[in-house]
Motif scaffolding. Structure first.
Motif, PDB file in Angstrom:
ATOM      1  N   ASN A  68      23.020  -2.505  13.660  1.00  0.00           N
ATOM      2  CA  ASN A  68      23.731  -3.369  12.712  1.00  0.00           C
ATOM      3  C   ASN A  68      23.265  -4.811  12.829  1.00  0.00           C
ATOM      4  OD1 ASN A  68      25.221  -1.393  11.465  1.00  0.00           O
ATOM      5  ND2 ASN A  68      26.933  -1.554  12.894  1.00  0.00           N
ATOM      6  N   ARG A  69      23.078  -5.297  14.056  1.00  0.00           N
ATOM      7  CA  ARG A  69      22.579  -6.657  14.259  1.00  0.00           C
ATOM      8  C   ARG A  69      21.190  -6.822  13.648  1.00  0.00           C
ATOM      9  NH1 ARG A  69      23.246  -7.350  20.333  1.00  0.00           N
ATOM     10  NH2 ARG A  69      25.403  -6.743  20.398  1.00  0.00           N
ATOM     11  N   GLN A  70      20.348  -5.827  13.850  1.00  0.00           N
ATOM     12  CA  GLN A  70      18.987  -5.872  13.303  1.00  0.00           C
ATOM     13  C   GLN A  70      19.016  -5.889  11.780  1.00  0.00           C
ATOM     14  OE1 GLN A  70      16.536  -6.025  15.512  1.00  0.00           O
ATOM     15  NE2 GLN A  70      14.806  -6.034  14.126  1.00  0.00           N
ATOM     16  N   ASN A  71      19.880  -5.089  11.187  1.00  0.00           N
ATOM     17  CA  ASN A  71      19.971  -5.023   9.726  1.00  0.00           C
ATOM     18  C   ASN A  71      20.527  -6.308   9.134  1.00  0.00           C
ATOM     19  OD1 ASN A  71      18.882  -2.494   9.590  1.00  0.00           O
ATOM     20  ND2 ASN A  71      20.854  -1.449   9.591  1.00  0.00           N
ATOM     21  N   ASN A  72      21.400  -6.993   9.845  1.00  0.00           N
ATOM     22  CA  ASN A  72      21.976  -8.231   9.341  1.00  0.00           C
ATOM     23  C   ASN A  72      20.942  -9.342   9.273  1.00  0.00           C
ATOM     24  OD1 ASN A  72      24.497  -7.153   8.939  1.00  0.00           O
ATOM     25  ND2 ASN A  72      25.250  -7.732  10.960  1.00  0.00           N
ATOM     26  N   LYS A  73      19.885  -9.251  10.040  1.00  0.00           N
ATOM     27  CA  LYS A  73      18.860 -10.281  10.033  1.00  0.00           C
ATOM     28  C   LYS A  73      17.902 -10.125   8.858  1.00  0.00           C
ATOM     29  CE  LYS A  73      18.927 -10.828  15.015  1.00  0.00           C
ATOM     30  NZ  LYS A  73      18.177 -10.674  16.259  1.00  0.00           N
ATOM     31  N   ARG A  74      17.875  -8.983   8.236  1.00  0.00           N
ATOM     32  CA  ARG A  74      16.972  -8.718   7.121  1.00  0.00           C
ATOM     33  C   ARG A  74      17.682  -8.937   5.806  1.00  0.00           C
ATOM     34  NH1 ARG A  74      14.228  -3.150   9.267  1.00  0.00           N
ATOM     35  NH2 ARG A  74      13.264  -4.057  11.093  1.00  0.00           N
ATOM     36  N   PHE A  75      16.910  -8.837   4.702  1.00  0.00           N
ATOM     37  CA  PHE A  75      17.512  -8.909   3.379  1.00  0.00           C
ATOM     38  C   PHE A  75      18.275  -7.610   3.146  1.00  0.00           C
ATOM     39  CE2 PHE A  75      15.533 -12.696   2.422  1.00  0.00           C
ATOM     40  CZ  PHE A  75      14.165 -12.633   2.609  1.00  0.00           C
ATOM     41  N   THR A  76      19.581  -7.700   3.135  1.00  0.00           N
ATOM     42  CA  THR A  76      20.365  -6.481   3.014  1.00  0.00           C
ATOM     43  C   THR A  76      20.796  -6.216   1.581  1.00  0.00           C
ATOM     44  OG1 THR A  76      22.342  -7.721   3.600  1.00  0.00           O
ATOM     45  CG2 THR A  76      21.207  -6.568   5.374  1.00  0.00           C
ATOM     46  N   SER A  77      20.874  -7.263   0.772  1.00  0.00           N
ATOM     47  CA  SER A  77      21.349  -7.040  -0.590  1.00  0.00           C
ATOM     48  C   SER A  77      20.218  -7.202  -1.590  1.00  0.00           C
ATOM     49  CB  SER A  77      22.485  -8.005  -0.922  1.00  0.00           C
ATOM     50  OG  SER A  77      21.977  -9.313  -1.054  1.00  0.00           O
ATOM     51  N   LYS A  89      20.423  -8.584  -4.489  1.00  0.00           N
ATOM     52  CA  LYS A  89      20.470  -9.911  -5.105  1.00  0.00           C
ATOM     53  C   LYS A  89      19.632 -10.916  -4.334  1.00  0.00           C
ATOM     54  CE  LYS A  89      25.029  -9.757  -7.246  1.00  0.00           C
ATOM     55  NZ  LYS A  89      26.374 -10.344  -7.232  1.00  0.00           N
ATOM     56  N   SER A  90      19.740 -10.888  -3.019  1.00  0.00           N
ATOM     57  CA  SER A  90      18.995 -11.869  -2.238  1.00  0.00           C
ATOM     58  C   SER A  90      17.490 -11.635  -2.348  1.00  0.00           C
ATOM     59  CB  SER A  90      19.427 -11.842  -0.771  1.00  0.00           C
ATOM     60  OG  SER A  90      19.154 -10.586  -0.188  1.00  0.00           O
ATOM     61  N   VAL A  91      17.077 -10.384  -2.409  1.00  0.00           N
ATOM     62  CA  VAL A  91      15.647 -10.083  -2.582  1.00  0.00           C
ATOM     63  C   VAL A  91      15.177 -10.582  -3.941  1.00  0.00           C
ATOM     64  CG1 VAL A  91      13.949  -8.237  -2.784  1.00  0.00           C
ATOM     65  CG2 VAL A  91      15.696  -8.116  -1.022  1.00  0.00           C
ATOM     66  N   VAL A  92      15.951 -10.336  -4.985  1.00  0.00           N
ATOM     67  CA  VAL A  92      15.585 -10.777  -6.331  1.00  0.00           C
ATOM     68  C   VAL A  92      15.517 -12.304  -6.388  1.00  0.00           C
ATOM     69  CG1 VAL A  92      16.368 -10.868  -8.736  1.00  0.00           C
ATOM     70  CG2 VAL A  92      16.447  -8.719  -7.477  1.00  0.00           C
ATOM     71  N   TRP A 112      14.878 -14.413  -3.933  1.00  0.00           N
ATOM     72  CA  TRP A 112      13.685 -14.848  -3.196  1.00  0.00           C
ATOM     73  C   TRP A 112      12.426 -14.624  -4.026  1.00  0.00           C
ATOM     74  CZ3 TRP A 112      12.799 -17.924   0.731  1.00  0.00           C
ATOM     75  CH2 TRP A 112      13.835 -18.202   1.614  1.00  0.00           C
ATOM     76  N   VAL A 113      12.342 -13.495  -4.713  1.00  0.00           N
ATOM     77  CA  VAL A 113      11.163 -13.207  -5.542  1.00  0.00           C
ATOM     78  C   VAL A 113      11.081 -14.187  -6.703  1.00  0.00           C
ATOM     79  CG1 VAL A 113      10.151 -11.498  -7.108  1.00  0.00           C
ATOM     80  CG2 VAL A 113      10.995 -10.792  -4.880  1.00  0.00           C
ATOM     81  N   ILE A 114      12.210 -14.472  -7.342  1.00  0.00           N
ATOM     82  CA  ILE A 114      12.222 -15.423  -8.456  1.00  0.00           C
ATOM     83  C   ILE A 114      11.831 -16.816  -7.973  1.00  0.00           C
ATOM     84  CG2 ILE A 114      13.754 -16.622 -10.083  1.00  0.00           C
ATOM     85  CD1 ILE A 114      15.189 -13.940 -10.478  1.00  0.00           C
ATOM     86  N   ALA A 115      12.346 -17.214  -6.826  1.00  0.00           N
ATOM     87  CA  ALA A 115      11.991 -18.529  -6.277  1.00  0.00           C
ATOM     88  C   ALA A 115      10.502 -18.602  -5.956  1.00  0.00           C
ATOM     89  CB  ALA A 115      12.821 -18.818  -5.031  1.00  0.00           C
ATOM     90  N   LEU A 116       9.968 -17.549  -5.394  1.00  0.00           N
ATOM     91  CA  LEU A 116       8.544 -17.517  -5.064  1.00  0.00           C
ATOM     92  C   LEU A 116       7.691 -17.585  -6.324  1.00  0.00           C
ATOM     93  CD1 LEU A 116       6.382 -17.188  -2.843  1.00  0.00           C
ATOM     94  CD2 LEU A 116       6.565 -14.733  -3.186  1.00  0.00           C
ATOM     95  N   ILE A 117       8.086 -16.837  -7.345  1.00  0.00           N
ATOM     96  CA  ILE A 117       7.349 -16.868  -8.617  1.00  0.00           C
ATOM     97  C   ILE A 117       7.429 -18.256  -9.249  1.00  0.00           C
ATOM     98  CG2 ILE A 117       7.369 -15.973 -10.984  1.00  0.00           C
ATOM     99  CD1 ILE A 117       8.106 -13.245  -9.783  1.00  0.00           C
TER     100      ILE A 117
END
Length: 98
Positions: A25-34, A36-39, A41-46
């Motif tokens: 659970n700790r490991q998963n909380n450090k990554r992009f879990t949702s 929305k957050s991935v989208v 980040w991708v929009i910001a990068l683009i």
């Protein structure tokens, strides 16, 4: 040899599994879990990449415009010389200008 000492207690297995679950659970909380957050980040990068590409494009366009302007001025001077008109030219000698 005592067989009872070699047996693993069921409570130990349960505690170990809980510890492993906590670590996962700790490991998963450090990554992009949702999603929305991935989208986001991708929009910001683009957006950043689009800004950089547009900036480079504008710089190249400005350089091209400046070069064509200089070329037109040079051609105009050459045409004036071919017609026999008197033109004023300035020549700079040396590499340093004080």
């Amino acid at each position: 040899m005592n067989i009872k000492n070699n047996l693993v207690k069921p409570v130990g297995i349960l505690a170990e599994r809980q510890f492993i679950a906590k670590c996962i659970n700790r490991q998963n909380n450090k990554r992009f879990t949702s999603f929305k957050s991935v989208v986001l980040w991708v929009i910001a990068l683009i957006a950043v990449l689009a800004f950089c590409i547009s900036f480079i494009g504008l710089a190249l366009h400005f350089a091209s415009f400046h070069k064509s302007k200089q070329q037109l001025e040079t051609e105009a001077l050459i045409q004036q010389l071919e017609k026999g008109e008197v033109i004023e030219m300035t020549a700079r000698v040396g590499g340093h200008h004080d």
